[in-house]
Design a protein around this motif. Sequence first.
Motif, short mmCIF file in Angstrom:
data_model
loop_
_atom_site.label_atom_id
_atom_site.label_comp_id
_atom_site.label_asym_id
_atom_site.label_seq_id
_atom_site.Cartn_x
_atom_site.Cartn_y
_atom_site.Cartn_z
N THR A 23 1.83 -30.30 -26.87
CA THR A 23 1.32 -29.14 -26.15
C THR A 23 2.18 -28.85 -24.92
O THR A 23 2.45 -27.69 -24.60
CB THR A 23 -0.16 -29.31 -25.76
N ILE A 27 3.93 -25.32 -24.38
CA ILE A 27 3.75 -24.50 -23.18
C ILE A 27 5.10 -24.12 -22.59
O ILE A 27 5.31 -22.99 -22.15
CB ILE A 27 2.86 -25.22 -22.14
N TRP A 30 6.40 -21.43 -24.79
CA TRP A 30 5.63 -20.22 -24.52
C TRP A 30 6.16 -19.53 -23.27
O TRP A 30 6.31 -18.31 -23.23
CB TRP A 30 4.15 -20.58 -24.37
N TYR A 50 -3.31 -14.98 -17.10
CA TYR A 50 -3.88 -15.23 -18.43
C TYR A 50 -5.25 -15.87 -18.30
O TYR A 50 -5.57 -16.48 -17.29
CB TYR A 50 -2.95 -16.10 -19.30
N GLN A 52 -7.91 -18.59 -18.92
CA GLN A 52 -7.84 -20.04 -19.10
C GLN A 52 -8.47 -20.51 -20.40
O GLN A 52 -8.10 -21.55 -20.92
CB GLN A 52 -8.53 -20.75 -17.93
N GLY A 55 -6.29 -18.19 -23.50
CA GLY A 55 -4.83 -18.22 -23.40
C GLY A 55 -4.21 -16.84 -23.46
O GLY A 55 -3.00 -16.68 -23.39
N ARG A 56 -5.04 -15.80 -23.57
CA ARG A 56 -4.57 -14.43 -23.70
C ARG A 56 -4.05 -13.91 -22.35
O ARG A 56 -4.67 -14.13 -21.32
CB ARG A 56 -5.75 -13.57 -24.17
N ARG A 100 -0.12 -16.09 -26.89
CA ARG A 100 -1.25 -16.87 -26.38
C ARG A 100 -0.76 -18.21 -25.85
O ARG A 100 -0.02 -18.92 -26.54
CB ARG A 100 -2.27 -17.11 -27.49
N ARG A 101 -1.19 -18.56 -24.65
CA ARG A 101 -0.78 -19.83 -24.05
C ARG A 101 -1.49 -20.98 -24.76
O ARG A 101 -2.71 -20.98 -24.88
CB ARG A 101 -1.13 -19.87 -22.57
N ASP A 103 -3.38 -24.41 -25.23
CA ASP A 103 -4.35 -25.05 -24.34
C ASP A 103 -4.18 -26.57 -24.39
O ASP A 103 -4.42 -27.18 -25.43
CB ASP A 103 -5.77 -24.68 -24.76
#
Length: 176
Positions: A23, A27, A30, A50, A52, A55-56, A100-101, A103
């Motif tokens: 992840t 990230i 991303w 964005y 939390q 992630g949008r 999308r970030r 998580d």
Amino acid sequence: MSHTDLTIYRTTSPAVLQRWHDTENAIEAWGKQVEAALAELGMGDRTIYYDQVSGRITGISTEADDIPDGWRMDRRTYHLVPRLTSKAGKAIGAKLDSLRRPDPRDLPGMPKHAFAGLSFLTCGLAFMGGALYAQWSKPIPEHNVDLATWERVKLSEYYAVLEAHEAAKLLPDGVR
């Protein structure tokens, strides 16, 4: 928040640690995708905002009265958001929705969020001393945690690891 309410869990599970590191890499990738998208959209080095949970991307910082074609100023946040009533805005919205970030809280055996009484909590995470720690501001229902993967840690033990971690960050590079 009282420090005595803190609830800490720790894991050294290879599967969980691998997910954490994957992840972290996702990230970073991303972030590069967002930079490229902002450049493509003519938005340069602006700050993105964005959600939390999802992630949008929810908006982009604005500079003075500069509102480019396809964008509008959100009256609540004062961030630039796509003007979805225009063709350009719909294309911008689709581009941002595809980014999308990831998580980092999406981990095996540990919930991202939990209800504790009337409180809706989100866990904090820290990787220290080869283990991953999940921190909650108050005790969560333990049936939500896979205790075969995660163990509850005494606060004194957690603070000792945290202190050692902070002290190690103060040392010059190469010294441990």
